[in-house]
Design a protein around this motif. Structure first.
Motif, PDB file in Angstrom:
ATOM      1  N   SER A 218       3.482   0.039  -4.134  1.00 41.81           N
ATOM      2  CA  SER A 218       2.081  -0.480  -3.883  1.00 41.81           C
ATOM      3  C   SER A 218       2.049  -1.853  -4.863  1.00 41.81           C
ATOM      4  N   PRO A 219       1.310  -2.831  -4.360  1.00 40.42           N
ATOM      5  CA  PRO A 219       1.238  -3.931  -5.395  1.00 40.42           C
ATOM      6  C   PRO A 219       0.638  -3.573  -6.675  1.00 40.42           C
ATOM      7  N   SER A 220      -0.134  -2.393  -6.540  1.00 37.09           N
ATOM      8  CA  SER A 220      -0.894  -1.938  -8.056  1.00 37.09           C
ATOM      9  C   SER A 220       0.219  -1.336  -8.868  1.00 37.09           C
ATOM     10  N   GLY A 221       1.085  -0.625  -8.040  1.00 40.18           N
ATOM     11  CA  GLY A 221       2.251  -0.135  -8.909  1.00 40.18           C
ATOM     12  C   GLY A 221       3.120  -1.427  -9.924  1.00 40.18           C
ATOM     13  N   VAL A 222       3.242  -2.373  -8.942  1.00 45.54           N
ATOM     14  CA  VAL A 222       3.855  -3.433  -9.796  1.00 45.54           C
ATOM     15  C   VAL A 222       2.993  -4.062 -10.839  1.00 45.54           C
ATOM     16  N   LYS A 223       1.554  -3.936 -10.600  1.00 42.92           N
ATOM     17  CA  LYS A 223       0.865  -4.596 -11.477  1.00 42.92           C
ATOM     18  C   LYS A 223       0.860  -3.706 -12.870  1.00 42.92           C
ATOM     19  N   ALA A 244      11.144  -2.019  -2.380  1.00 41.09           N
ATOM     20  CA  ALA A 244      10.179  -2.155  -1.991  1.00 41.09           C
ATOM     21  C   ALA A 244      10.043  -1.115  -0.919  1.00 41.09           C
ATOM     22  N   ILE A 245       8.528  -0.474  -0.676  1.00 40.32           N
ATOM     23  CA  ILE A 245       8.241   0.322   0.485  1.00 40.32           C
ATOM     24  C   ILE A 245       7.884  -0.363   1.729  1.00 40.32           C
ATOM     25  N   GLY A 246       7.554  -1.563   1.432  1.00 40.41           N
ATOM     26  CA  GLY A 246       7.115  -2.483   2.570  1.00 40.41           C
ATOM     27  C   GLY A 246       6.939  -3.976   2.238  1.00 40.41           C
ATOM     28  N   ASP A 251       6.337  -8.745  -1.516  1.00 41.66           N
ATOM     29  CA  ASP A 251       5.688  -9.796  -1.907  1.00 41.66           C
ATOM     30  C   ASP A 251       5.285  -9.923  -3.100  1.00 41.66           C
ATOM     31  N   ALA A 252       4.386  -8.771  -3.727  1.00 36.42           N
ATOM     32  CA  ALA A 252       3.905  -8.652  -4.823  1.00 36.42           C
ATOM     33  C   ALA A 252       4.930  -8.776  -6.090  1.00 36.42           C
ATOM     34  N   VAL A 260      14.302  -8.455  -5.031  1.00 33.37           N
ATOM     35  CA  VAL A 260      14.225  -7.213  -4.309  1.00 33.37           C
ATOM     36  C   VAL A 260      15.545  -7.111  -3.626  1.00 33.37           C
ATOM     37  N   SER A 261      16.408  -6.109  -4.009  1.00 37.43           N
ATOM     38  CA  SER A 261      17.663  -5.779  -3.372  1.00 37.43           C
ATOM     39  C   SER A 261      17.279  -5.105  -2.151  1.00 37.43           C
ATOM     40  N   GLY A 262      16.387  -4.572  -1.726  1.00 34.24           N
ATOM     41  CA  GLY A 262      16.241  -3.787  -0.609  1.00 34.24           C
ATOM     42  C   GLY A 262      14.732  -3.416  -0.083  1.00 34.24           C
TER      43      GLY A 262
END
Length: 281
Positions: A218-223, A244-246, A251-252, A260-262
């Motif tokens: 999630s973007p929150s996870g990145v944050k 990334a899951i999606g 994008d985040a 991002v490798s995958g």
């Protein structure tokens, strides 16, 4: 990852050497399931050892208001669920025996006569456990689901009801509003950083070292995670294959300067494991 030792005429006997790559999953445990997390299980099938560290904590709010709306289905055209937590909030409203009996005897059937929209298979499974029949589990993102809703609904309807989190993205509400589809939202849970996140990350890096791959969900996870991950990885950050899951999470990650490798083609354990396995080849 599997390496085959080359045989020579003098040494016809070959041995297969299996090297397990360590994968760090920055996600919440799957609710209501026994046994290993499906993402850990899928990565194991590719020969990799995955560890899960929870990133978020949740506080449920406005449950009385949510309960009132759930038991007045005549006021809405249908329901929208884009996260398991929103479904969990509904489940909490049905814990009282008399409420659950009323739900099972009549209310859920009234909702099933309307539209029940979901994003993703995990959310869809939880919605089915409530006795509801969802549409859209294969959409994968709120953006795709919004297109499905716009195609199915017209503007002259009661509003769709969307219980959601405090940091929801505005993609779906904006798309529906711009196309004239009425929508009513209610924040039913607040999202914050897991209180043990930094401690758990430090313990992981101390005990297992730098992982071969790190997956964000999630973007929150990145944050909440990226600064700690960068600090703990140091100069070895560039050696990590990030997944990334999606597309939203991708994008985040990209916005934060990560390579991002995958990215999973769909937000499932099978697709993410395949993307990570390919990146680690």
């Amino acid at each position: 990852m599997v390496f085959l030792m080359k045989c020579s005429p003098k040494k016809p006997c070959c041995k297969q050497v299996i090297i397990k790559m360590h994968v760090l999953l920055l996600k919440e445990p799957r609710d209501g399931e026994s046994g290993p997390d499906p993402y850990i299980k899928e990565l194991a099938s590719h020969g990799h050892k995955a560890t899960l560290i929870p990133v978020l904590s949740f506080k449920f709010v406005s449950l009385n208001t949510l309960s009132d709306k759930l038991f007045q289905p005549e006021k809405h055209r249908g329901l929208i669920f884009t996260s398991p937590r929103a479904v969990e909030a509904v489940k909490m409203c049905l814990e009282a025996e008399e409420r659950r009996e009323e739900w099972n005897s009549s209310v859920k059937d009234k909702w099933n006569a309307k539209s029940i929209y979901v994003v993703g298979k995990a959310t869809a499974a939880l919605v089915r456990n409530l006795g509801l029949d969802p549409v859209g589990e294969d959409t994968g993102t709120a953006e795709v689901l919004s297109r499905v809703i716009i195609e199915r609904e017209d503007t002259n309807i009661p509003p769709l009801f969307f219980p959601c989190g405090s940091i929801k993205r505005e993609v779906l509400p904006t798309a529906l509003r711009e196309n004239g589809v009425p929508l009513e939202t209610l924040t039913v849970y607040q999202t914050a950083e897991h209180p043990d996140l930094e401690k758990n990350l430090k313990n992981y890096f101390t005990e297992q070292g730098i992982p071969a791959s790190i997956a964000f969900f999630s973007p929150s996870g990145v944050k909440f995670c990226l600064e700690v991950v960068r600090r703990l990885s140091g100069e070895q950050l560039t050696q990590i294959k990030f997944a990334a899951i999606g597309p939203t999470t991708q994008d985040a990650m990209t916005a934060e300067g990560l390579c991002v490798s995958g990215t999973a083609e769909k937000p499932t354990a099978e697709h993410l494991a395949a993307a990570i396995a390919k990146a680690l080849q």
